[in-house]
Scaffold this motif. Sequence first.
Motif: not given
Length: 594
Positions: A184-206
């Motif tokens: 579960a920890a491995f899966a959560l780490a992957r989700i966290g990295r993916r979420l960070r990339r999406v958030s960075a793109r979202t802030q750029h578009e904002l």
Amino acid sequence: MSSSASQSSRHTATWPLVKRLAGSYLLPHRASLALALFMMTLDAAATGALAKLMEPMIDDIFTQQRASALWPVAGAVFAAFVVRGIAGYLHAVLLNRVGQRIVANVQSALFGHLMQADLAYFHANPSGNLISRLVNDVSLMRNAVAECLTGIGKSTLSLLILVGVMFHQDWGLSIIAFTAFPLAAFALARIGRRLRRVSARTQHELGVFATFLGQTFQGVRHVKAYGMEGHEVRRVDGMVEKLFSLTNKGFRTSAMLTPINEVVSGIAIVTVIVYGGMQVISGANSAGSLLSFITAFMLAFDPMKKLSKLNAQLQVGLAAAERVFEVLDTQPEIVERPDAAVLPRAVHDVRFQDVHFRYDGGREALDGLDLEVPAGRMVALVGASGAGKSTVLNLIPRFYDVIGGRVMVGGHDVRDLTLASLRANIAIVSQETALFDETVRANIAYGRADASEAEIVQAARDAAAHDFIMELPDGYDTMVGEQGVKLSGGQRQRIAIARAMLKNAPVLLLDEATSALDSESERAIQEALKRLQKGRTTLVIAHRLSTIIDADRIYVLENGKVVEWGTHAELIRHGGPYSRYHALQAGFERAAAG
């Protein structure tokens, strides 16, 4: 500060960002953090005590029916809840205050850093993008830091103590219960990295969206004049759709935490029930001990779930922090030398000696330019658009640095002077008026906060602005609106001229300062400017050649070079470019008059 604050293609690792936030901003709050840590420890210990108290409650009170144990156990349970309530409140308040203060300091530091940035940096980075970093990114940092400071410490300590209770009760069962968590920890780490990339793109578009909105609202007059409302709506629809897609993707990514947590929880609980139940049935363990273990295990799930959600929130905050630190790490190129001299307040001459300059990646705007503005004299620059006239004015207060040659003020290279003393000697009136959404009085006194009412009024009179100001609804207390939108172009220009007059600097730079005025106002302003220019070094960019007939010297620029110079009469007799400009403009004026 010449590099653009565009979306970064690389992402900084999590630990360096966390370390930077902690090292730069947490250390000043050591006392508050230590007290909060103590309160979190009490809170976590009380939670662990609740789990441990399940054993005597079941074995002593319910199974053996010992009446003497009833009140002590009940009192201990109540005391644990009281400790949890008080300690939880105190550490939450302390850490929230620390977190909010950290982000407030970051926001202040970011704005202060931007105020020291080069003019070229603001030209390279749209205002909406910078505003997005100051508002949206810092807001995400505020949520992440405040929540994570409060939640991570408490959840981690509670989890450690509850796991300790579990291992104390049955270490074998504890090991079996936690076998599913590494996956579960491995899966959560992957989700966290993916979420960070999406958030960075979202802030750029904002940031892109904010820039577009600012430009559209400022240019709304042109939008309506050209009937482009539908076009702009369609452009916004496209941006909104992109933002919708990104935010929805971010939510779906973070929502994946719920099924992972629930599946892992189900596997672990079933394992505990089956294995622990078999131990109780066989007599290897007591019911109270098993219930104490299950209670600790169930209580441990709450901080585990919170930690997984906090990790997602932390990644969003770190993506925002990365964008903020990207700006903070961009250093300005226009900096003072350690031994910079202070330019005394006096009437100085201005000289350009073999000056070369180009804007980023472009052709040379100035190509070996030589010119002189004698102290106390008026010199004018004439030339077609793109000849380099405005660039000359920008180099004197050192908004940009030359790439070759020297710009001299008072016999000093401007690069050898402190920026404050250099700019204190210079007043600028540009064809692009810059008014703030403040009162008329505040706009005139901008840069002279200590100016008296009499000085402000006199500056307005000298700029032929006093009469129209008194006709405004609230006189000098009238709010002018964003960019002075409530005033006419000529009124805005006269306010800007009054501001320069109030500064009373010995070097005066006029960039087509009367271009937005009608003929009557221009005559009044020209008379005021003549009074202002007396005893001052004045450099004028001329739009109407009739306004510079009395200039002590006129330079004609073409392609960043001086092609001729002299007085008005000398240049007319010479029959060169200036004479042609003058004849052409005179012809247009006669045609307009006829």
